[in-house]
Design a protein around this motif. Sequence first.
Motif, PDB file in Angstrom:
ATOM      1  N   GLN A 121       0.821  -1.196   0.000  1.00 30.25           N
ATOM      2  CA  GLN A 121       0.000   0.000   0.000  1.00 30.25           C
ATOM      3  C   GLN A 121       0.864   1.259   0.000  1.00 30.25           C
ATOM      4  O   GLN A 121       0.546   2.249  -0.670  1.00 30.25           O
ATOM      5  CB  GLN A 121      -0.927   0.009   1.215  1.00 30.25           C
ATOM      6  N   THR A 122       1.984   1.211   0.727  1.00 28.32           N
ATOM      7  CA  THR A 122       2.894   2.352   0.757  1.00 28.32           C
ATOM      8  C   THR A 122       3.484   2.611  -0.624  1.00 28.32           C
ATOM      9  O   THR A 122       3.627   3.766  -1.046  1.00 28.32           O
ATOM     10  CB  THR A 122       4.020   2.104   1.779  1.00 28.32           C
ATOM     11  N   VAL A 123       3.814   1.545  -1.341  1.00 27.78           N
ATOM     12  CA  VAL A 123       4.334   1.694  -2.705  1.00 27.78           C
ATOM     13  C   VAL A 123       3.287   2.349  -3.600  1.00 27.78           C
ATOM     14  O   VAL A 123       3.610   3.223  -4.421  1.00 27.78           O
ATOM     15  CB  VAL A 123       4.772   0.327  -3.273  1.00 27.78           C
ATOM     16  N   LEU A 124       2.023   1.947  -3.462  1.00 25.59           N
ATOM     17  CA  LEU A 124       0.961   2.566  -4.252  1.00 25.59           C
ATOM     18  C   LEU A 124       0.859   4.065  -3.951  1.00 25.59           C
ATOM     19  O   LEU A 124       0.664   4.884  -4.861  1.00 25.59           O
ATOM     20  CB  LEU A 124      -0.370   1.888  -3.969  1.00 25.59           C
ATOM     21  N   GLU A 125       1.027   4.441  -2.684  1.00 29.18           N
ATOM     22  CA  GLU A 125       0.963   5.851  -2.303  1.00 29.18           C
ATOM     23  C   GLU A 125       2.162   6.621  -2.861  1.00 29.18           C
ATOM     24  O   GLU A 125       2.015   7.754  -3.343  1.00 29.18           O
ATOM     25  CB  GLU A 125       0.911   5.967  -0.782  1.00 29.18           C
ATOM     26  N   ILE A 126       3.356   6.024  -2.776  1.00 21.71           N
ATOM     27  CA  ILE A 126       4.550   6.673  -3.316  1.00 21.71           C
ATOM     28  C   ILE A 126       4.412   6.866  -4.818  1.00 21.71           C
ATOM     29  O   ILE A 126       4.731   7.936  -5.365  1.00 21.71           O
ATOM     30  CB  ILE A 126       5.803   5.844  -2.987  1.00 21.71           C
ATOM     31  N   ALA A 127       3.931   5.833  -5.506  1.00 22.24           N
ATOM     32  CA  ALA A 127       3.765   5.919  -6.952  1.00 22.24           C
ATOM     33  C   ALA A 127       2.803   7.044  -7.317  1.00 22.24           C
ATOM     34  O   ALA A 127       3.019   7.771  -8.298  1.00 22.24           O
ATOM     35  CB  ALA A 127       3.265   4.584  -7.504  1.00 22.24           C
ATOM     36  N   ASN A 128       1.758   7.214  -6.538  1.00 28.18           N
ATOM     37  CA  ASN A 128       0.797   8.283  -6.801  1.00 28.18           C
ATOM     38  C   ASN A 128       1.457   9.653  -6.671  1.00 28.18           C
ATOM     39  O   ASN A 128       1.248  10.541  -7.504  1.00 28.18           O
ATOM     40  CB  ASN A 128      -0.380   8.163  -5.834  1.00 28.18           C
ATOM     41  N   VAL A 129       2.274   9.820  -5.614  1.00 31.47           N
ATOM     42  CA  VAL A 129       2.973  11.093  -5.405  1.00 31.47           C
ATOM     43  C   VAL A 129       3.954  11.369  -6.540  1.00 31.47           C
ATOM     44  O   VAL A 129       4.111  12.514  -6.985  1.00 31.47           O
ATOM     45  CB  VAL A 129       3.701  11.082  -4.041  1.00 31.47           C
ATOM     46  N   LEU A 130       4.596  10.320  -7.035  1.00 35.25           N
ATOM     47  CA  LEU A 130       5.603  10.472  -8.083  1.00 35.25           C
ATOM     48  C   LEU A 130       5.016  10.414  -9.494  1.00 35.25           C
ATOM     49  O   LEU A 130       5.759  10.394 -10.471  1.00 35.25           O
ATOM     50  CB  LEU A 130       6.672   9.383  -7.929  1.00 35.25           C
ATOM     51  N   ASN A 131       3.685  10.364  -9.577  1.00 37.62           N
ATOM     52  CA  ASN A 131       2.995  10.310 -10.872  1.00 37.62           C
ATOM     53  C   ASN A 131       3.405   9.091 -11.703  1.00 37.62           C
ATOM     54  O   ASN A 131       3.566   9.176 -12.925  1.00 37.62           O
ATOM     55  CB  ASN A 131       3.240  11.596 -11.672  1.00 37.62           C
ATOM     56  N   ILE A 132       3.585   7.968 -11.016  1.00 37.45           N
ATOM     57  CA  ILE A 132       3.878   6.698 -11.686  1.00 37.45           C
ATOM     58  C   ILE A 132       2.569   5.922 -11.806  1.00 37.45           C
ATOM     59  O   ILE A 132       1.864   5.709 -10.814  1.00 37.45           O
ATOM     60  CB  ILE A 132       4.914   5.882 -10.891  1.00 37.45           C
TER      61      ILE A 132
END
Length: 296
Positions: free
Chosen positions: A217-228
């Motif tokens: 879930q943390t990876v999904l949140e990071i990806a969202n912040v980084l526009n991935i």
Amino acid sequence: MKYFSKNTWVYFNGTFVKADHTEVDLFGQSLHYGYSAIEGIRAYNTHNGTRLFRAEQHYDRLRRSCELVGISFPWKTDLLVERTYELLDKNNLRSAYIRPLVTAGQNMYLTPAKDSDIVITAWEWGPFLGTDLIRVSLSPYQRPNPDSLPPEAKISGQYVASIVATNEATQRGFDEAILLDRDGYVAQASSNNLFIEKDTVLYTPATGSIFPGITRQTVLEIANVLNIDVIEKKLSPDDLRGADSAFLTGTATGIVGIAAVDDAVFPEEWSDTLGATIQRAYKNLTLEKENYEVII
């Protein structure tokens, strides 16, 4: 490795005791039937001091795991977080892995025991799969059927399947096993979630048969912040073999890149992948470094 010494403290049912003074209930359901719930939490030595990463979320999930299978859980999350910090201090640990375990009481019938115990242990432990790229293999063993036990419950007995799959893979020279679900789609590694990269997009197996990890879930949140872009969908073994790169996620593991699955070597240089970018961001997040306020 040795996880404790005569000087190691553990937290047990409201008090701190020495690890070598605890006892195993020989008539408890946890010992006989694997009827217990576990969690894994990381403590990091940050510039703000020792910090537990998402401890409240982990303890709330431990409560939910117990509720899903009928194990009594009378403890409050905020108290458990407080006691975990005390446990780290008593053991002089600044960076550690923490293992909360809820065990069921005595009952030889296949009905829930009325009482339960909680123990919290902690020890120094590096990344579970190391820091180098790993080689994985598709396992002949499947992820347990989600209709037999709730897949989101972190129940000790379910890890027997993980041990069997890991042992089979390591005996063939691989570092980790990738399990398929009952329909033949890629589910997850033995104890980690999976992401693959294809054409600058990340893909990860959808929930249903997988364990929905907090690191995932943390990876999904990071990806969202980084526009991935991340797409959750069913992935076939061919999708995995044909990926540009791939990585695993988990609290004990962190984020680790995959070099190859069976004889299929991923073509992208790891340092150039989206996984490596997220790996760096995840490290900064756990260590409370640059931009962590935005990501949280």
